[in-house]
Scaffold this motif. Structure first.
Motif, short mmCIF file in Angstrom:
data_model
loop_
_atom_site.label_atom_id
_atom_site.label_comp_id
_atom_site.label_asym_id
_atom_site.label_seq_id
_atom_site.Cartn_x
_atom_site.Cartn_y
_atom_site.Cartn_z
N GLU A 97 0.83 -1.20 0.00
CA GLU A 97 0.00 0.00 0.00
C GLU A 97 0.87 1.26 0.00
O GLU A 97 0.55 2.24 -0.69
CB GLU A 97 -0.93 0.00 1.21
CG GLU A 97 -1.93 1.15 1.21
CD GLU A 97 -2.99 1.02 2.28
OE1 GLU A 97 -3.45 2.06 2.78
OE2 GLU A 97 -3.35 -0.14 2.61
N GLY A 113 2.06 1.99 -3.37
CA GLY A 113 1.02 2.64 -4.16
C GLY A 113 0.92 4.12 -3.87
O GLY A 113 0.71 4.94 -4.77
N LEU A 114 1.06 4.49 -2.60
CA LEU A 114 1.02 5.89 -2.22
C LEU A 114 2.20 6.67 -2.81
O LEU A 114 2.06 7.82 -3.21
CB LEU A 114 1.02 6.02 -0.69
CG LEU A 114 -0.21 5.50 0.04
CD1 LEU A 114 0.01 5.54 1.55
CD2 LEU A 114 -1.45 6.31 -0.33
N LEU A 115 3.36 6.00 -2.85
CA LEU A 115 4.55 6.64 -3.39
C LEU A 115 4.54 6.68 -4.92
O LEU A 115 5.18 7.53 -5.53
CB LEU A 115 5.80 5.90 -2.92
CG LEU A 115 6.19 6.08 -1.45
CD1 LEU A 115 7.26 5.05 -1.06
CD2 LEU A 115 6.71 7.49 -1.20
N GLY A 116 3.83 5.73 -5.50
CA GLY A 116 3.81 5.64 -6.95
C GLY A 116 4.95 4.86 -7.54
O GLY A 116 5.17 4.85 -8.75
N HIS A 117 5.70 4.16 -6.69
CA HIS A 117 6.79 3.32 -7.17
C HIS A 117 7.11 2.26 -6.11
O HIS A 117 6.75 2.40 -4.94
CB HIS A 117 8.04 4.15 -7.48
CG HIS A 117 8.57 4.93 -6.30
ND1 HIS A 117 9.30 4.36 -5.27
CD2 HIS A 117 8.44 6.24 -5.98
CE1 HIS A 117 9.62 5.28 -4.39
NE2 HIS A 117 9.11 6.44 -4.78
#
Length: 213
Positions: free
Chosen positions: A56, A59-63
């Motif tokens: 998760e 996903g928040l970081l985008g990588h």
């Protein structure tokens, strides 16, 4: 209810490790550029499998997270635990007084469970009755870990009282068909099912054991 055994979660139930772990986690996330307070991290991820949490976060970081992030996080967390871990108030007194079978069943790796119990002086009380989701292959909120613990104790699930502090743990206990107490020392939580009793401290557990304890 007739209680014939107790199943304890570890982090936040027997040992006060959650704030320490959340602080380390928030610090590690900040280094990756994700601003999340320790309080917010604890509220969001408490009681969940670390792999799910890290997915998760990615996903928040985008990588994807660095390949060694989990290992470094566990090392940093262990250092924080060694420096400041304490038992949850009343944990030692409760397990010393129990005459019923009891065990610990945690989502954490066995090494972390044992470290937590050793640092707080609780380890001798549990013997070989330590069950890790990593060894069972089932993580809360799935009921498999609790069902495994009940089987190991040779006690029917509906006679095992679970002591939990997280939503995932309470959901797992209910799915296993076990009565459960939600340990909420800071007050009630919105996620607590209304039919699940809440307690503020471990000394209240005795009242639910009655003549069985």
């Amino acid at each position: 209810m007739t209680v014939r055994a107790l199943i304890f979660d570890c982090d936040g139930t027997l040992v006060d490790s959650e704030p320490l772990g959340a602080a380390v986690f928030a610090e590690a996330l900040a280094e990756l550029g994700l601003a999340l307070t320790a309080e917010a991290a604890l509220a969001r991820f408490r009681g969940r499998r670390l792999a799910t949490t890290l997915a998760e976060v990615g996903g928040l970081l985008g990588h994807a997270l660095p390949a060694d992030f989990e290992a470094r996080l566990r090392d940093r967390t262990a250092l924080a635990l060694r420096a400041g871990l304490r038992e949850i108030a009343g944990a030692a007194a409760l397990v010393r007084a129990l005459t019923l079978p009891f065990c610990v069943a945690s989502n954490a790796p066995r090494a972390k469970i044992e470290l937590n119990l050793e640092l707080t002086g609780l380890r001798p009380h549990f013997g070989d009755r330590i069950f890790s989701a990593y060894e069972v292959g089932s993580w809360k909120p799935d009921p498999g870990l609790f069902l495994h613990a009940a089987d190991a104790l040779a006690i029917p699930p509906d006679a095992c009282l679970v002591i939990e502090d997280s939503e995932a743990g309470v959901v797992a206990a209910l799915a296993a068909g076990m009565p459960v107490l939600a340990l909420l020392p800071e007050g009630d939580a919105a996620w607590r099912p209304r039919h699940v009793p809440a307690i503020r401290q471990l000394s209240e557990v005795a009242a639910y054991l009655g003549s069985a304890g």
